[in-house]
Design an enzyme around this catalytic site. Structure first.
Site, PDB file in Angstrom:
ATOM      1  N   TYR A 141      85.935   0.594  44.146  1.00  0.00           N
ATOM      2  CA  TYR A 141      85.158   0.569  45.386  1.00  0.00           C
ATOM      3  C   TYR A 141      85.563   1.684  46.340  1.00  0.00           C
ATOM      4  O   TYR A 141      84.740   2.161  47.111  1.00  0.00           O
ATOM      5  CB  TYR A 141      85.334  -0.773  46.092  1.00  0.00           C
ATOM      6  CG  TYR A 141      84.446  -1.862  45.575  1.00  0.00           C
ATOM      7  CD1 TYR A 141      84.591  -2.347  44.279  1.00  0.00           C
ATOM      8  CD2 TYR A 141      83.464  -2.424  46.385  1.00  0.00           C
ATOM      9  CE1 TYR A 141      83.782  -3.357  43.800  1.00  0.00           C
ATOM     10  CE2 TYR A 141      82.646  -3.442  45.914  1.00  0.00           C
ATOM     11  CZ  TYR A 141      82.810  -3.898  44.628  1.00  0.00           C
ATOM     12  OH  TYR A 141      82.001  -4.901  44.169  1.00  0.00           O
ATOM     13  N   LYS A 191      92.167  -5.689  32.129  1.00  0.00           N
ATOM     14  CA  LYS A 191      91.657  -5.097  30.886  1.00  0.00           C
ATOM     15  C   LYS A 191      92.754  -4.188  30.358  1.00  0.00           C
ATOM     16  O   LYS A 191      92.575  -2.976  30.129  1.00  0.00           O
ATOM     17  CB  LYS A 191      90.345  -4.341  31.195  1.00  0.00           C
ATOM     18  CG  LYS A 191      89.597  -3.845  29.981  1.00  0.00           C
ATOM     19  CD  LYS A 191      88.919  -4.950  29.180  1.00  0.00           C
ATOM     20  CE  LYS A 191      88.324  -4.384  27.908  1.00  0.00           C
ATOM     21  NZ  LYS A 191      87.837  -5.425  26.971  1.00  0.00           N
ATOM     22  N   ASP A 223      87.018  -9.918  29.746  1.00  0.00           N
ATOM     23  CA  ASP A 223      85.888 -10.376  28.923  1.00  0.00           C
ATOM     24  C   ASP A 223      86.119 -11.812  28.442  1.00  0.00           C
ATOM     25  O   ASP A 223      85.216 -12.652  28.473  1.00  0.00           O
ATOM     26  CB  ASP A 223      85.598  -9.405  27.757  1.00  0.00           C
ATOM     27  CG  ASP A 223      86.849  -8.956  27.004  1.00  0.00           C
ATOM     28  OD1 ASP A 223      87.968  -9.330  27.424  1.00  0.00           O
ATOM     29  OD2 ASP A 223      86.713  -8.233  25.999  1.00  0.00           O
ATOM     30  N   ASP A 247      84.526  -9.370  41.895  1.00  0.00           N
ATOM     31  CA  ASP A 247      83.140  -9.429  42.349  1.00  0.00           C
ATOM     32  C   ASP A 247      82.281 -10.103  41.285  1.00  0.00           C
ATOM     33  O   ASP A 247      81.501 -11.014  41.569  1.00  0.00           O
ATOM     34  CB  ASP A 247      82.635  -8.003  42.635  1.00  0.00           C
ATOM     35  CG  ASP A 247      81.183  -7.983  43.066  1.00  0.00           C
ATOM     36  OD1 ASP A 247      80.814  -8.804  43.926  1.00  0.00           O
ATOM     37  OD2 ASP A 247      80.411  -7.157  42.530  1.00  0.00           O
ATOM     38  N   ASP A 251      80.660 -14.335  41.167  1.00  0.00           N
ATOM     39  CA  ASP A 251      79.239 -14.715  41.018  1.00  0.00           C
ATOM     40  C   ASP A 251      79.058 -15.586  39.778  1.00  0.00           C
ATOM     41  O   ASP A 251      78.302 -16.557  39.798  1.00  0.00           O
ATOM     42  CB  ASP A 251      78.344 -13.465  40.890  1.00  0.00           C
ATOM     43  CG  ASP A 251      77.740 -13.019  42.229  1.00  0.00           C
ATOM     44  OD1 ASP A 251      78.395 -13.231  43.272  1.00  0.00           O
ATOM     45  OD2 ASP A 251      76.627 -12.455  42.229  1.00  0.00           O
TER      46      ASP A 251
HETATM   47  C1  IPM Z   1      80.249  -9.255  47.588  1.00  0.00           C
HETATM   48  C2  IPM Z   1      79.182  -8.179  47.511  1.00  0.00           C
HETATM   49  C3  IPM Z   1      79.737  -6.865  48.011  1.00  0.00           C
HETATM   50  C4  IPM Z   1      80.854  -6.467  47.065  1.00  0.00           C
HETATM   51  C5  IPM Z   1      78.719  -5.722  48.156  1.00  0.00           C
HETATM   52  C6  IPM Z   1      77.507  -6.115  48.925  1.00  0.00           C
HETATM   53  C7  IPM Z   1      79.357  -4.517  48.781  1.00  0.00           C
HETATM   54  O1  IPM Z   1      78.655  -8.101  46.239  1.00  0.00           O
HETATM   55  O2  IPM Z   1      80.785  -9.493  48.678  1.00  0.00           O
HETATM   56  O3  IPM Z   1      80.535  -9.892  46.568  1.00  0.00           O
HETATM   57  O4  IPM Z   1      80.582  -5.894  45.991  1.00  0.00           O
HETATM   58  O5  IPM Z   1      82.008  -6.700  47.414  1.00  0.00           O
HETATM   59 MN    MN Z   2      79.309  -9.715  44.928  1.00  0.00          MN
END
Ligand code: IPM
Ligand code: MN
Ligand code: NAD
Length: 369
Positions: A141, A191, A223, A247, A251
């Site tokens: 990032y 990894k 993975d 990240d 999710d």
């Molecule tokens: C999160 C989001 C952010 C990230 C983006 C929007 C910059 O996906 O907070 O998970 O990748 O950190």
């Molecule tokens: Mn995210």
């Protein structure tokens, strides 16, 4: 307790869910005589429109002098064509850098009331309670150099994955401390079979483990972790990982809970802590009153815990969320068609606020006896 909270509602559903988190905090303030002062500031696409920047100086200054920052979400399709540095998302990255929090705590919990909403079988997710500790200020990032290369500036592109021992140690320490207060198990995800940064990560975390003999450490490739999260989420307690892996895995972990709208986060370790739901601006839902505000509300609970040391109040919000789910109330994303109580974003916020108030009343009545 007095808390000055900078509210950065942002784009899409950000303002809708943040409004409900503020409503619940206000309900608590009224009951406990805390003073929570909320100030709104611009970030993301809305800030680009008004101030020409996704992270205006006024917002930066306000956040750095607040006690805590509560964020909704940033990002909108109309800005998707812009270079990374001018997109709404860069406002969030600048905010994170300015605040300095390097440990992003993302709990993923299977709530009893909505076990059936997960696409995974109930016997797999039931009882899952994971804390993902995501490194937030390093890795791909922020690594330099970055950018487009080549004669026309488009023939290749580069991003840099770099981690120092110090960056790994500081987030790992917080993860070990968190694990010590939970089931005392850490899975460090990397990894290391391919990447040098991961080999350094693995070595550094292993070395640090000596300081926490009560915590059991295991290492896992990312993975494999993606698979185990779906097949046996209960095997995890704390997952410690670098920025991009965290990240993606957070999710994915939303599938355990049933919806991304349920997930909260706290970013700690810097000058000022940042609280934000894990989800984005969900342009597909914005303005329709259907977004799930529980991730934002649970982020407000984390705010009370980490920035206010108001443990009871934080637990009250978490319990209120559980009670409202147990009673069958659902925003559309967590509706399995069986509860029959589908509510809007603001109705869900009001229900949690009411449950919080009732719990506090019951406790006062109990103490008065
Ligand atoms: C999160 C989001 C952010 C990230 C983006 C929007 C910059 O996906 O907070 O998970 O990748 O950190
Ligand atoms: Mn995210
Ligand atoms: P998203 O998280 O906005 O949405 C992913 C999916 O989850 C969508 O189907 C959406 O409808 C659903 N969802 C998200 N939040 C929900 C909620 N509260 N209630 C019910 N359903 C919900 O991710 P995306 O669609 O990939 O990205 C949209 C925009 O948000 C992009 O511009 C992206 O960069 C940005 N984004 C911002 C953040 C942040 O501000 N922290 C995080 C992720 C993505």
């Amino acid at each position: 307790m007095k808390l000055r909270i900078a509210v950065l509602a942002g784009d899409g559903i950000g303002p809708e869910v943040t409004c409900e988190a503020v409503r619940v905090l206000n309900a608590l303030a009224g009951i406990h005589e805390h003073s929570f002062e909320f100030r709104d500031h611009a970030i993301g696409g809305t800030a680009i429109k008004t101030f020409g920047s996704p992270f205006p100086t006024e917002t930066a200054d306000a956040c750095l002098t607040a006690d805590a920052v509560l964020l909704g979400a940033v990002g909108a399709p109309e800005f998707d064509h812009l270079p990374a540095s001018r997109r709404p998302e860069s406002g969030l990255l600048q905010l994170r850098q300015a605040l300095g929090g390097f440990a992003n705590l993302r709990p993923a919990i299977s709530y009893p009331g909505i076990v059936g909403v997960s696409p995974l079988r109930a016997e797999i997710v039931q009882g899952a309670d994971i804390l993902i500790v995501r490194e937030l200020l390093g890795g791909l990032y922020f690594g330099e150099p970055r950018g487009f290369l080549g004669e026309n500036g488009k023939s290749s592109a580069v991003n840099t994955l770099r981690y120092s021992v110090e960056e790994i140690e500081r987030v790992a320490r917080l993860a070990f401390e968190a694990a010590a207060g939970r089931q005392k198990r850490i899975t460090s995800v990397d990894k290391a079979n391919v990447l040098e940064t991961s080999q350094l990560w693995r070595q550094t975390v292993s070395d640090l483990a000596a300081d926490y003999p009560e915590v059991t450490l295991e290492h896992m490739y990312v993975d494999a972790c993606a698979l185990h999260l779906m097949t046996n989420p209960r095997r995890f307690d704390v997952i410690l990982t670098e920025n991009l892996f965290g990240d993606i895995l957070s999710d994915e972990a939303a599938a355990i809970t049933g919806s991304l709208g349920m997930l909260a986060s706290a970013t700690i370790g810097g000058a000022i802590n940042l609280y934000e739901p894990v989800h984005g601006s969900a342009p597909d839902l914005a303005g329709r009153g259907v977004a799930n505000p529980l991730g934002a509300i649970a982020s407000a609970a984390m705010l009370l815990l980490y920035s206010g040391e108001l443990e009871q109040e934080a637990v009250d919000i978490e319990t209120a969320i559980e009670l409202v789910l147990d009673a069958g109330y659902r925003t559309p994303d967590i509706d399995d068609g069986k509860s029959g109580r589908v509510v809007s974003t603001s109705e869900m916020g009001a229900l949690v606020a009411e449950a919080v108030a009732q719990m506090a009343d019951a406790r006062y009545a109990y103490h008065a006896v």
